[in-house]
Design a protein around this motif. Structure first.
Motif, short mmCIF file in Angstrom:
data_model
loop_
_atom_site.label_atom_id
_atom_site.label_comp_id
_atom_site.label_asym_id
_atom_site.label_seq_id
_atom_site.Cartn_x
_atom_site.Cartn_y
_atom_site.Cartn_z
N LEU A 66 0.72 -1.15 -0.03
CA LEU A 66 -0.25 -0.06 -0.05
C LEU A 66 0.71 1.25 -0.10
O LEU A 66 1.68 1.50 0.87
N GLU A 67 0.45 2.35 -0.94
CA GLU A 67 1.49 3.15 -0.98
C GLU A 67 0.55 4.82 -1.24
O GLU A 67 -0.25 4.57 -1.98
N ASP A 68 1.22 5.53 -0.68
CA ASP A 68 0.46 7.16 -0.55
C ASP A 68 1.64 7.86 -0.69
O ASP A 68 3.00 7.44 -0.64
N ASP A 69 1.29 9.21 -0.65
CA ASP A 69 2.42 10.25 -0.65
C ASP A 69 3.52 10.16 0.52
O ASP A 69 4.63 10.59 -0.05
N GLU A 70 3.04 9.90 1.45
CA GLU A 70 3.98 9.86 2.49
C GLU A 70 4.85 8.58 2.75
O GLU A 70 6.05 8.50 3.37
N LYS A 71 4.22 7.30 2.44
CA LYS A 71 5.16 6.19 2.87
C LYS A 71 4.61 4.94 1.95
O LYS A 71 3.47 4.75 1.17
N VAL A 72 5.40 3.75 2.19
CA VAL A 72 4.94 2.44 1.40
C VAL A 72 4.98 1.56 2.61
O VAL A 72 5.87 1.29 3.49
N ILE A 73 3.91 0.80 2.78
CA ILE A 73 3.54 -0.22 3.56
C ILE A 73 3.53 -1.62 2.85
O ILE A 73 2.77 -1.79 2.08
N THR A 74 4.56 -2.51 3.28
CA THR A 74 4.61 -3.91 2.64
C THR A 74 4.40 -4.98 3.61
O THR A 74 5.24 -4.85 4.62
N THR A 75 3.48 -5.96 3.54
CA THR A 75 2.94 -6.85 4.15
C THR A 75 3.66 -8.19 3.75
O THR A 75 3.36 -8.47 2.43
N ARG A 76 4.56 -8.62 4.51
CA ARG A 76 5.19 -9.90 3.80
C ARG A 76 4.87 -10.90 4.99
O ARG A 76 4.41 -10.77 6.02
N TYR A 77 5.01 -12.29 4.51
CA TYR A 77 4.64 -13.32 5.37
C TYR A 77 5.79 -14.50 5.48
O TYR A 77 6.41 -15.04 4.64
N PHE A 78 6.46 -14.50 6.88
CA PHE A 78 7.37 -15.13 6.97
C PHE A 78 7.33 -16.40 7.69
O PHE A 78 6.32 -16.39 8.53
N PRO A 79 7.91 -17.57 7.76
CA PRO A 79 7.78 -18.80 8.43
C PRO A 79 7.74 -18.72 9.88
O PRO A 79 8.87 -17.77 10.24
N LEU A 80 7.05 -19.25 10.41
CA LEU A 80 7.14 -19.32 12.00
C LEU A 80 8.29 -19.90 12.70
O LEU A 80 8.70 -19.58 13.96
N GLY A 81 8.72 -21.03 12.26
CA GLY A 81 9.82 -22.08 12.76
C GLY A 81 9.45 -23.25 12.54
O GLY A 81 9.18 -23.99 11.51
N VAL A 82 9.55 -23.96 13.98
CA VAL A 82 9.18 -25.65 13.84
C VAL A 82 7.61 -25.71 14.04
O VAL A 82 7.10 -25.25 14.92
N VAL A 83 7.26 -26.82 13.08
CA VAL A 83 5.74 -26.94 13.03
C VAL A 83 5.61 -28.39 13.59
O VAL A 83 6.35 -29.44 13.30
N GLY A 84 4.56 -28.56 14.53
CA GLY A 84 4.36 -30.04 14.92
C GLY A 84 2.92 -30.33 14.34
O GLY A 84 2.05 -29.51 14.56
N ALA A 85 2.86 -31.47 13.48
CA ALA A 85 1.81 -31.81 13.09
C ALA A 85 1.35 -33.03 13.68
O ALA A 85 1.91 -34.24 13.72
N ILE A 86 0.03 -33.12 14.15
CA ILE A 86 -0.79 -34.21 14.85
C ILE A 86 -1.83 -34.52 14.07
O ILE A 86 -2.88 -33.76 13.73
N CYS A 87 -1.53 -36.01 13.31
CA CYS A 87 -2.58 -36.28 12.30
C CYS A 87 -3.39 -37.37 12.66
O CYS A 87 -3.25 -38.18 13.63
N PRO A 88 -4.40 -37.36 12.04
CA PRO A 88 -5.84 -38.49 12.23
C PRO A 88 -5.43 -39.81 11.64
O PRO A 88 -4.48 -39.97 10.75
N TRP A 89 -6.21 -40.57 11.70
CA TRP A 89 -6.16 -42.11 11.17
C TRP A 89 -7.16 -42.14 9.90
O TRP A 89 -6.73 -43.37 9.18
N ASN A 90 -7.94 -41.39 9.66
CA ASN A 90 -8.77 -41.93 8.50
C ASN A 90 -8.21 -41.41 7.06
O ASN A 90 -8.81 -42.34 6.24
N PHE A 91 -7.42 -40.74 6.92
CA PHE A 91 -6.63 -40.27 5.79
C PHE A 91 -5.15 -39.94 6.27
O PHE A 91 -4.83 -38.84 6.10
N PRO A 92 -4.47 -40.93 6.48
CA PRO A 92 -3.35 -40.95 7.22
C PRO A 92 -2.21 -40.35 6.08
O PRO A 92 -1.44 -39.16 6.64
N LEU A 93 -2.17 -40.44 4.85
CA LEU A 93 -1.23 -39.94 3.92
C LEU A 93 -1.69 -38.37 3.48
O LEU A 93 -1.07 -37.31 3.56
N ILE A 94 -2.90 -38.19 2.95
CA ILE A 94 -3.33 -36.73 2.78
C ILE A 94 -3.46 -36.00 3.83
O ILE A 94 -3.05 -34.64 3.48
N LEU A 95 -3.83 -36.29 5.03
CA LEU A 95 -3.94 -35.33 6.12
C LEU A 95 -2.75 -35.26 6.89
O LEU A 95 -2.31 -34.05 7.51
#
Length: 479
Positions: free
Chosen positions: A130-159
């Protein structure tokens, strides 16, 4: 036992994968073949040391992996898909063994891995400016770190791989915990990933009910993504509060299907049945309540009955449409709905009022004709092949009935007048509403629930943000 390096993939030996290495344990757990009730192979039970070691490895790997380019991450994911596909036949056989799925549906799930990951390869990480005469605002998305994924039994591969793909695409590292009921395919899928990724980027730890709390409590894990029951989801959310982990919770549902009076009865009734009984009803967004307009109720129900009578239930190689319920715990829960139905004297349109004992966890698909609104089969999610139908004649009233639940995962509306059906769909309190289709979640759209069906969502472009921190730079122009 001492760790050993991953080498040739063997589909009758199973290990946790920590820091790129195979790790076993003195304590072993055995999955149960749901078609026979017999024990399958032993798998190691992870402990606190395993979790600690995996987190250290994942944090170390993250410091490098987070700075890889998006193009590089996509290249690695594509290489993973190629490596996974080279073992597709073994994966299908293993998936049949651990879940009891008919072979055609096991093939669909194994084949779906490439489709799920493939769609993520078409995505870019969002960036807003977003830019106006005064400033430019840039929103980026950076990774969180270590993710723990706790998964179910009904579709074990897809999920499980459906969590891995967005996590890795956004630059995180991930530790996956498969369900102890279906550990085998996920352990092998992540073992295959070691051929592509550096140690610590993708790890897997199998275990028992004590393992999940070790992940949620660990201060080195930045996010938990969980798919499973509402009760467990609440415990995970409470546990994550201690370290203010990010959480994504995809929990249970009690999906309503509203059938409008203008449908093609003979065409639609079998599809509604499939929406209820696909994967033996073991789908979080399976149809759980069916509301049929009174003018077509008898005819529509009869067509459902006719199709249900043609459904064959059996083991993976029998050419059946439905397999067994996956585990004894769920089998006993589903039996409770049959027992309640019989005790209350509800009318059975097709199926049985009793679950016979025998080898395996097989249950005859059953439709309950017009039980009362306060019945257990209406109020609760069976997660098995039993579904109620009810007539309706007032549109406002049936919408209230459909929304009268603490859950809101999915819903369906069926009608020839698409605009009318979509107008009803907009008023249903659910994360994913399907018009003229039974519930078919897709990686092209964010998937999540309303009410107690979850927090946040995954998949689709918006789902990538669930694995990221927003990072905003406010640049003020020099004049």
């Amino acid at each position: 036992m001492s760790p050993s390096k991953v080498s040739t993939i063997k589909f009758d030996e199973f290990y946790n994968i920590i820091d790129g290495e195979q790790r076993s344990s003195k304590n072993q757990h055995h999955g149960i073949d749901p078609t026979t009730g017999e024990e399958s192979w032993g798998v190691p039970i992870g402990n606190q040391q395993d979790v600690d070691d995996a987190v250290v490895s994942a944090q170390k790997a993250f410091e490098k992996y987070r700075y890889t380019t998006l193009e590089k991450r996509k290249e690695l994911l594509q290489r993973y898909v190629d490596a996974f596909n080279s073992h597709s036949e073994e994966m299908v056989e293993l998936l049949c063994k651990e879940t009891g799925k008919p072979k055609q549906f096991a093939q669909m799930e194994v084949g779906g891995v490439a489709a799920f990951i493939g769609h993520h390869l078409s995505l870019d990480i969002p960036e807003d400016k977003l830019e106006d005469d005064e400033k430019v605002i840039t929103t980026r998305y950076f990774p969180l770190g270590v993710v723990g994924a706790i998964c179910p039994w009904n579709f074990p591969l897809i999920l499980s791989l459906g969590k891995m793909a967005p996590a890795l695409l956004t630059g995180n590292t991930i530790i996956i915990k498969p369900s102890p009921f279906t550990p085998y395919t996920t352990l092998k899928a992540i073992e295959i990933a070691q051929e592509i990724y550096e140690p610590g980027v993708v790890q897997v730890i199998g275990g028992d009910d004590k393992l999940g709390p070790l992940l949620t409590a660990h201060p080195g894990i930045a996010k938990i993504s969980f798919t499973g029951s509402i009760a467990t989801g609440k415990k995970i959310m409470a546990a994550c509060a201690n370290t203010l982990k990010r959480v994504t919770l995809e929990l249970g549902g009690n999906d309503a299907s509203i059938i409008l009076p203008d449908v093609d009865v003979k065409k639609i009734a079998p599809e509604v049945v499939m929406g209820a009984f696909q994967n033996s009803g073991q789908v979080c967004v399976a149809t759980k309540r069916i509301y049929i307009h009174k003018d077509i109720y008898d005819e529509f129900l009869q067509e459902m009955v006719n199709f249900t009578k043609t459904i064959k239930t059996g083991d993976s190689n029998s050419g059946s449409l439905l397999g067994p319920v996956q585990n004894k715990m769920q089998y006993e829960r589903v039996k409770g709905f049959f027992e309640d139905t019989k005790a209350k004297g509800y009318k059975i349109a097709v199926g049985a009022d009793t679950v016979p004992s025998g080898n395996g966890f097989f249950i005859t698909p059953t439709i309950i004709d017009n039980p009362p609104n306060d019945s257990r089969i209406i109020q609760e999610e069976p997660f098995g092949p039993i579904v109620p139908t009810q007539p309706w004649d007032d549109e406002e009233e049936v919408i209230r009935r459909a929304n009268n639940t603490n859950t809101g995962l999915g819903a369906c509306v069926w009608g020839k007048d698409e605009k009318h059906a979509e107008a009803i769909a907009k008023r249903l309190e659910a994360g994913s509403v399907f018009v003229n289709s039974f519930e078919k979640p897709t990686p092209q759209a964010v998937f999540g629930g309303h009410k107690e069906s979850g927090i946040g969502g995954e998949w689709g472009k918006d789902g990538l943000k669930a694995y990221c921190n927003a990072h905003v730079i406010h640049l003020y122009k020099q004049k």
